[in-house]
Design an enzyme around this catalytic site. Structure first.
Site, PDB file in Angstrom:
ATOM      1  N   GLU A  73       0.945  -1.623   0.252  1.00 28.86           N
ATOM      2  CA  GLU A  73      -0.122  -0.006  -0.382  1.00 28.86           C
ATOM      3  C   GLU A  73       1.103   1.213   0.526  1.00 28.86           C
ATOM      4  O   GLU A  73       1.995   1.508   0.490  1.00 28.86           O
ATOM      5  CB  GLU A  73      -0.752   0.062   1.244  1.00 28.86           C
ATOM      6  CG  GLU A  73      -2.321  -0.444   1.293  1.00 28.86           C
ATOM      7  CD  GLU A  73      -2.315  -1.866   1.449  1.00 28.86           C
ATOM      8  OE1 GLU A  73      -2.972  -2.611   1.523  1.00 28.86           O
ATOM      9  OE2 GLU A  73      -1.574  -1.912   2.164  1.00 28.86           O
ATOM     10  N   THR A  74      -0.065   2.360  -0.445  1.00 25.96           N
ATOM     11  CA  THR A  74       0.547   3.625  -0.136  1.00 25.96           C
ATOM     12  C   THR A  74      -0.189   4.619   0.366  1.00 25.96           C
ATOM     13  O   THR A  74      -1.286   4.324  -0.362  1.00 25.96           O
ATOM     14  CB  THR A  74       1.616   3.737  -1.596  1.00 25.96           C
ATOM     15  OG1 THR A  74       2.116   3.338  -2.173  1.00 25.96           O
ATOM     16  CG2 THR A  74       1.996   5.650  -1.765  1.00 25.96           C
TER      17      THR A  74
END
Length: 283
Positions: free
Chosen positions: A49-50
């Site tokens: 994830e970002t």
């Protein structure tokens, strides 16, 4: 920051070294970024994830969106911890409020012996039973047998910002062997709005080892999963397997060579779950 070239930070969450825990991308100022651009950035970064933060109207508040390389998720614990520590690195420890698709998530950052530690407080959790046919299908996709499960911890779906199917292995050896039908499990999970499977094994009364397949995000396994840890805390309390107040220790990422430690706190007077961990910048 420009729309074409946002500043992307990289942090390892639930770790004290960059090579441990779960790496997350962090964009502290995502003002002006479209959803398509956020997804493209997340794919370029390549982590599970970002997080993309936009300053809110009130002091120390931020709107946050989370993207895997393939899709947006409503909430991500490790990217929340990483983002809060990244903020603290720049403006100092304190309390932040992240407005997410799942709801408002307060995060407190303190400095300790191991560096900066962030503690998130989940949205209101819930736990639901799973149809027997769904359990059977999930086990088949994992290559597990029903006899591989620990009968003390029945399958459930836990939620504390995102949905996770909890399956408890009867042995550490069973947990260590992870070789599943990637496309099949991804389809199964999408049909049930699951973000990960939370595979667990109980080492001691308050110590667990966990693994989280994440095919819906384009990732075979998430190295340290704060959202699932919060859901698992709610699951244990709902099941009566632990009694609040208590603090649980979850070890994750060992089988990937990225060991991380997640601290899960349950309070008697508050049904929400607190998950804490350290985070460090990745050079």
């Amino acid at each position: 920051m420009t729309d074409d070239a946002p500043e992307i930070l990289r942090y390892a969450a639930f770790a004290i070294r960059p090579e441990g825990g779960n790496p997350a991308g962090v964009v502290l100022d995502a003002t002006g970024l479209t959803e398509e651009r956020m997804l493209a950035v997340a794919a370029e970064v390549g982590y599970s994830e970002t997080a993309f933060l936009t300053p809110g109207d009130a002091r120390d508040t931020y709107r946050v969106r989370y993207f895997s390389p393939l899709t947006e998720v409503p909430f991500c614990g490790h990217a929340t911890v990483a983002s809060a520590v990244a903020l603290a690195d720049r403006i100092g420890p304190g309390r932040f409020v992240f407005s997410t698709a799942a709801g408002d998530v307060p995060v407190e950052v303190e400095r300790g012996a191991d560096g900066l530690r962030a503690t998130l407080t989940s949205v209101e959790p819930k736990v639901e039973e799973v149809p027997a046919a769904d359990v059977e299908e999930a086990l088949a996709l994992l290559g597990w047998a029903a006899a591989d499960l620990d009968p003390a911890f029945p399958p459930r779906i836990g939620y504390a910002g995102a949905r996770h199917l909890v399956l408890a292995a009867g042995t550490r050896a069973r947990l260590a062997r992870l070789d599943y039908d990637f496309d099949g499990l991804a389809a199964f999970m999408r049909a049930r709005d699951l973000v990960t499977l939370q595979l667990v094994w109980r080492e001691a009364a308050e110590v667990f080892h966990v693994r989280d397949p994440f095919p819906v995000g384009g990732v075979v396994e998430d190295p340290a999963t704060g959202a699932a840890a919060a859901a698992f805390g709610a699951y244990l309390r709902e099941l009566g397997a632990v009694t609040a107040p208590t603090v649980l220790t979850l070890h994750q990422g060992e089988d990937l060579g990225r060991p991380g430690v997640l601290r899960v706190e349950l309070r008697a007077e508050d049904s929400r779950v607190r998950v804490s961990g350290t985070a460090v910048a990745i050079p």
